[in-house]
Design a protein around this motif. Structure first.
Motif, PDB file in Angstrom:
ATOM      1  N   VAL A 107      71.672   8.585  36.673  1.00 57.36           N
ATOM      2  CA  VAL A 107      71.994   8.291  38.087  1.00 57.36           C
ATOM      3  C   VAL A 107      71.671   9.441  39.036  1.00 57.36           C
ATOM      4  CG1 VAL A 107      73.808   6.654  37.476  1.00 57.36           C
ATOM      5  CG2 VAL A 107      74.417   9.039  37.906  1.00 57.36           C
ATOM      6  N   GLN A 110      73.388  10.352  42.653  1.00 54.90           N
ATOM      7  CA  GLN A 110      73.975   9.159  43.285  1.00 54.90           C
ATOM      8  C   GLN A 110      75.389   8.919  42.756  1.00 54.90           C
ATOM      9  OE1 GLN A 110      71.199   5.964  42.491  1.00 54.90           O
ATOM     10  NE2 GLN A 110      70.960   5.687  44.703  1.00 54.90           N
ATOM     11  N   TYR A 111      76.266   8.475  43.664  1.00 56.43           N
ATOM     12  CA  TYR A 111      77.613   8.094  43.216  1.00 56.43           C
ATOM     13  C   TYR A 111      77.525   6.744  42.510  1.00 56.43           C
ATOM     14  CZ  TYR A 111      82.542   7.020  43.114  1.00 56.43           C
ATOM     15  OH  TYR A 111      83.803   6.708  42.668  1.00 56.43           O
ATOM     16  N   HIS A 112      78.130   6.671  41.315  1.00 56.01           N
ATOM     17  CA  HIS A 112      78.156   5.401  40.586  1.00 56.01           C
ATOM     18  C   HIS A 112      79.482   5.302  39.834  1.00 56.01           C
ATOM     19  CE1 HIS A 112      77.122   2.118  37.922  1.00 56.01           C
ATOM     20  NE2 HIS A 112      76.022   1.915  38.634  1.00 56.01           N
ATOM     21  N   GLN A 113      80.139   4.147  39.980  1.00 51.01           N
ATOM     22  CA  GLN A 113      81.450   3.978  39.348  1.00 51.01           C
ATOM     23  C   GLN A 113      81.350   4.136  37.820  1.00 51.01           C
ATOM     24  OE1 GLN A 113      84.117   3.994  41.016  1.00 51.01           O
ATOM     25  NE2 GLN A 113      85.594   3.596  39.374  1.00 51.01           N
ATOM     26  N   ALA A 115      79.191   5.960  36.214  1.00 47.06           N
ATOM     27  CA  ALA A 115      79.011   7.393  35.920  1.00 47.06           C
ATOM     28  C   ALA A 115      80.349   8.101  35.939  1.00 47.06           C
ATOM     29  CB  ALA A 115      78.057   8.004  36.951  1.00 47.06           C
TER      30      ALA A 115
END
Ligand code: ATP
Length: 149
Positions: A107, A110-113, A115
């Motif tokens: 990712v 980038q913010y990713h739930q 992750a």
């Protein structure tokens, strides 16, 4: 938030993933014998030691606990349990670093739930093992009775 992967590493990996046959030949070239495998594995340990403060703290505590075990003459069985407990925390810290690297590779920044869940759970595994090892170490060494009293 630390990103463990630089762009050049991502590019090289993507290239090799796109060519399965070259990946196999590269794998052969990368680790031609068991000694090379050990060298790469050791490089992972060194990398984690250099980049992860928690791993350095766990290493220091492990050395302290093991030397205390020798000083207070705990039995071989207890020493083995102590060593395995220390190793477990360090193993999980290595896996935590590996998971962080794979997540960053996937990712980037980038913010990713997903992750967040992966990184938090990996860090949680280290935390649980560290708490368990503190209780285990204290029980085995009984440092307080030997040193304080
Ligand atoms: N891509 C992302 N998307 C969402 N949340 C993230 C992401 N990357 C990191 N985080 C959150 O930030 C926290 C810290 O991430 P970071 O990559 O800095 O790990 P760290 O501080 O090096 O962890 P550790 O101390 O276990 O080595 C994670 O536990 C997670 O909650």
């Amino acid at each position: 938030m630390t990103n463990l992967i630089d762009k050049s590493t991502v590019f090289t990996h993507t290239e090799s993933v796109n060519k399965p046959s070259s990946r196999i030949s590269q794998a052969w070239k990368v680790a031609p014998n068991v000694f090379s495998s050990f060298r790469f594995a050791w490089a992972g340990v060194i990398y984690t030691f250099k980049t992860q403060r928690n791993f350095r703290i766990h290493t220091a505590i492990a050395l302290l606990a093991l030397s205390s075990g020798l000083i207070v003459h705990v039995t071989m069985v207890k020493m083995a349990i102590l060593a395995l407990t220390c190793a477990l925390v360090m193993i999980l810290e290595l896996l935590n670093t590996a998971i962080e690297a794979v997540v960053d590779l996937t990712v980037g920044t980038q913010y990713h739930q997903g992750a967040k869940i992966a990184k938090d759970c990996a860090a949680g595994a280290v935390l649980v093992s560290a708490i368990a090892s503190v209780f285990q170490g204290k029980r085995i060494l009984k440092i307080y009775e030997k040193v304080v009293w």
